[in-house]
Design an enzyme around this catalytic site. Sequence first.
Site, short mmCIF file in Angstrom:
data_model
loop_
_atom_site.label_atom_id
_atom_site.label_comp_id
_atom_site.label_asym_id
_atom_site.label_seq_id
_atom_site.Cartn_x
_atom_site.Cartn_y
_atom_site.Cartn_z
N LYS A 1 0.84 -1.21 0.00
CA LYS A 1 0.00 0.00 0.00
C LYS A 1 0.87 1.26 0.00
CE LYS A 1 -3.68 -2.62 2.16
NZ LYS A 1 -4.60 -2.91 3.25
N GLN B 1 -4.65 -1.24 9.40
CA GLN B 1 -4.57 -2.59 8.85
C GLN B 1 -5.21 -3.60 9.79
OE1 GLN B 1 -3.60 -3.34 5.78
NE2 GLN B 1 -3.80 -5.54 6.01
N ASP C 1 -11.17 2.84 3.62
CA ASP C 1 -11.46 1.40 3.63
C ASP C 1 -12.97 1.14 3.52
OD1 ASP C 1 -9.45 -0.56 3.73
OD2 ASP C 1 -8.93 -0.04 5.80
N1 GUN Z 1 -6.95 -6.68 5.96
C1 GUN Z 1 -7.29 -7.44 4.90
N2 GUN Z 1 -7.87 -6.69 3.94
C2 GUN Z 1 -7.89 -5.42 4.41
C3 GUN Z 1 -8.36 -4.19 3.88
O1 GUN Z 1 -8.90 -4.10 2.75
N3 GUN Z 1 -8.18 -3.10 4.67
C4 GUN Z 1 -7.61 -3.19 5.90
N4 GUN Z 1 -7.50 -2.06 6.61
N5 GUN Z 1 -7.17 -4.30 6.43
C5 GUN Z 1 -7.31 -5.42 5.67
#
Ligand code: GUN
Length: 290
Positions: free
Chosen positions: A53, A97, A120
């Site tokens: 990311k 996350q 998100d």
């Molecule tokens: N963990 C697995 N997929 C995601 C996501 O799309 N966003 C976040 N913040 N954590 C994750």
Amino acid sequence: MSKIIDGKALSMSIKEDVRAKVSEAVARGVRVPCLAVVIVGDDPASKSYVKGKVNAASFTGIDSPLIELPEETTTEQLLSCVRRLNSDPSVDGILVQLPLPAHIDADAVLDAVDPSKDVDGFHPSNVAALWLGRPCFVPCTPLGIIRLIESTGVDISGKNAVVVGRSNIVGKPVAKLLLDRNATVTLAHSRTRDLASVTRGADILVAAVGRPRMITADMIKPGAVVIDVGINRIDGGRLVGDVDFDGASAVAGFITPVPGGAGPMTIAMLMANTLGAYYAHTGAAQQPLE
Ligand code: GUN
């Protein structure tokens, strides 16, 4: 033999689009966009996703401060970190996350994120808005899945879409996005009886269960569009999806590989959502995101 849907190439074109739009706004004197990324603990998979990311943000010209907190961080400490980012006017998006360590109240943390920075799409007000059909941030993996399906040229409207897996991050929101596009949607899960007979009815099959290669060739309708959201590490560290790719690719019409399918699309859509938040915060939009 099915056509492979190239999520890597599609994600690159989306990131290039975001990069061009960021650079156009910054050239007009608007401040640089910012996505704050928060990770708690040392889970290797989470660390690797977060790295992807931050790299994508750097590619697109989005500032991405990485806030790494120790495993023993308390809910209150994480909440104060989120509140600080909420009140920082230079921050457009906040990504915490998941999963968080078990001792942290993850709901309280997601609830604390300013909905206008919730790139998100996990805040209850964004989730509610999604289900009501109102403007909102939509979770990144489901958005990426829709883009992958659309890239095949197959019209979603009127099709039988089966989603296997009912998580808040993928299964539930992607079911709503498919419904919005007039698919007839079945949301299947671990208690679904005779799953194979359900999946065999799918013109569009989304596998998001987290069980290595559980969707086998005999569960797929010939010619179907198959989107594999699974990222499972099997012995030896190899990554495999929820779909048995070798068998399934002989039956499906279109199929995503793992890696190189849904994974890179999630990251690209995070950049697109951050651009949306930036436009909303700065009023910098000149042209809507395609
Ligand atoms: N963990 C697995 N997929 C995601 C996501 O799309 N966003 C976040 N913040 N954590 C994750």
